[in-house]
Design an enzyme around this catalytic site. Structure first.
Site, PDB file in Angstrom:
ATOM      1  CB  CYS A 115      30.088 -15.701 -37.860  1.00 47.97           C
ATOM      2  SG  CYS A 115      29.180 -17.246 -37.661  1.00 47.97           S
ATOM      3  CG  HIS A 147      24.982 -15.523 -42.853  1.00 46.85           C
ATOM      4  ND1 HIS A 147      25.556 -16.612 -42.236  1.00 46.85           N
ATOM      5  CD2 HIS A 147      24.040 -16.021 -43.713  1.00 46.85           C
ATOM      6  CE1 HIS A 147      24.995 -17.726 -42.695  1.00 46.85           C
ATOM      7  NE2 HIS A 147      24.069 -17.394 -43.586  1.00 46.85           N
TER       8      HIS A 147
END
Length: 315
Positions: free
Chosen positions: A142, A90
């Protein structure tokens, strides 16, 4: 830069098992990369350190452990060495507290303990490189565009790519919203504040990001005043998300879309590829697969844009 004398890598895969943020393909991504580093790029397996949050892992990918592994790799480096960091997990966007950037967002990765590693930390690591050594970062996460603070954009939001209407399978975005980061950290510190730095300093102390341990006026120490040897291949632009494909959608195997695209390009082209060629081709793979909202980027000096990815030896 001359051909590297030593080749060293730190590979980090965070699947966040048994949490609401669980991903599926991140550990597979770095295991596949380890194999190609050894077989194609001449890395000694003993010089490739793997950090994952798989059950039974000896060294977990916490913020402190990741920075310690990267720092140790850089401390061992000499002129001509090739260093590589692959992160699959992440990422997040955090409010900037840089002077004059009141409404800007900054980039960070999210280790398994939520001890954020920020763009300032990666800038400091690049600035620690011995002269003539290079550090290539491949971040399949991301908001990863611009993850090395002040690194020159070579392929980014301004690059054009033709859209198509190919339908992409469902996937999980490799992002944890800032609000969720803040909520989790608040549960750890029990401090009622929206300032993420306060939480990180309270819970992680000296292991917290330099972004929060140093006064903003001292960030000038980490400015990139001239072309350096930092090379960032990001899974997406700073305002985009990177995809994690589940085993069901991935044909039986989970993977990160960008990591998989890189692997596909490397399999299709056995010869040397420049950093710019690799990112351009990975963009084309994702476009063909229907990932219209994920555009890999390249940040590095002009010289490193045309340099061979990981200084692949000629066979």
């Amino acid at each position: 830069m001359e051909m590297g004398k030593k080749r060293m890598a730190v590979l980090v895969g965070c699947n966040y098992p048994n949490t609401q943020n669980e991903l599926h393909g991140c550990i597979n991504d770095v295991l596949a990369m380890k194999e190609v580093l050894v077989k194609r790029f001449g890395f000694d397996a003993s010089h490739v350190q793997l950090l994952t949050d798989a059950p039974g892992s000896v060294v977990l990918p916490t913020g402190a452990n990741i920075k310690r592994a990267l720092g140790h790799m850089i401390d061992q480096a000499e002129a001509g060495d090739v260093l590589f960091f692959h992160y699959s997990g992440h990422g997040t966007w955090i409010p900037s507290n840089k002077p004059g950037h009141a409404f800007r967002q900054d980039e960070a990765i999210v280790p398994c303990d939520f001890n954020l590693i920020t763009d300032v930390d990666f800038r400091q690591l690049v600035n620690r490189l011995p002269k003539g050594a290079s550090l290539t970062i491949l971040s399949d996460s991301c908001h990863s565009g611009g993850l090395i603070d002040k690194e020159k954009e070579q392929i980014g939001p301004n690059a054009t790519i033709t859209a198509n209407n190919t339908a992409v399978h469902s996937h999980n975005p490799k992002a944890i919203p800032f609000e969720s980061i803040l909520q989790h950290l608040t549960s750890l510190t029990n401090i009622n504040t929206s300032d993420v730095g306060t939480h990180l300093l309270e819970f992680f102390g000296s292991d917290a990001s330099l972004k929060y341990r140093l006064p903003p006026l001292e960030w000038d120490l980490f400015d990139s005043l001239k072309p350096d040897e930092g090379i960032l291949l990001s899974g997406c632009q700073a305002n985009e998300t990177s995809a994690d494909m589940s085993p069901y959608e991935g044909g039986g195997k989970a993977y990160g879309a960008f990591s998989n695209a890189v692997q596909m390009v490397l399999k299709q082209h056995s010869g040397q590829l420049s950093n710019k060629q690799l990112v351009t081709m990975a963009r084309e793979v994702l476009q063909a697969q229907g990932f219209e909202q994920q555009h890999p980027c390249l940040y590095c000096s002009d010289q490193n844009a045309i340099a061979t990815f990981l200084w692949q030896p000629e066979f």
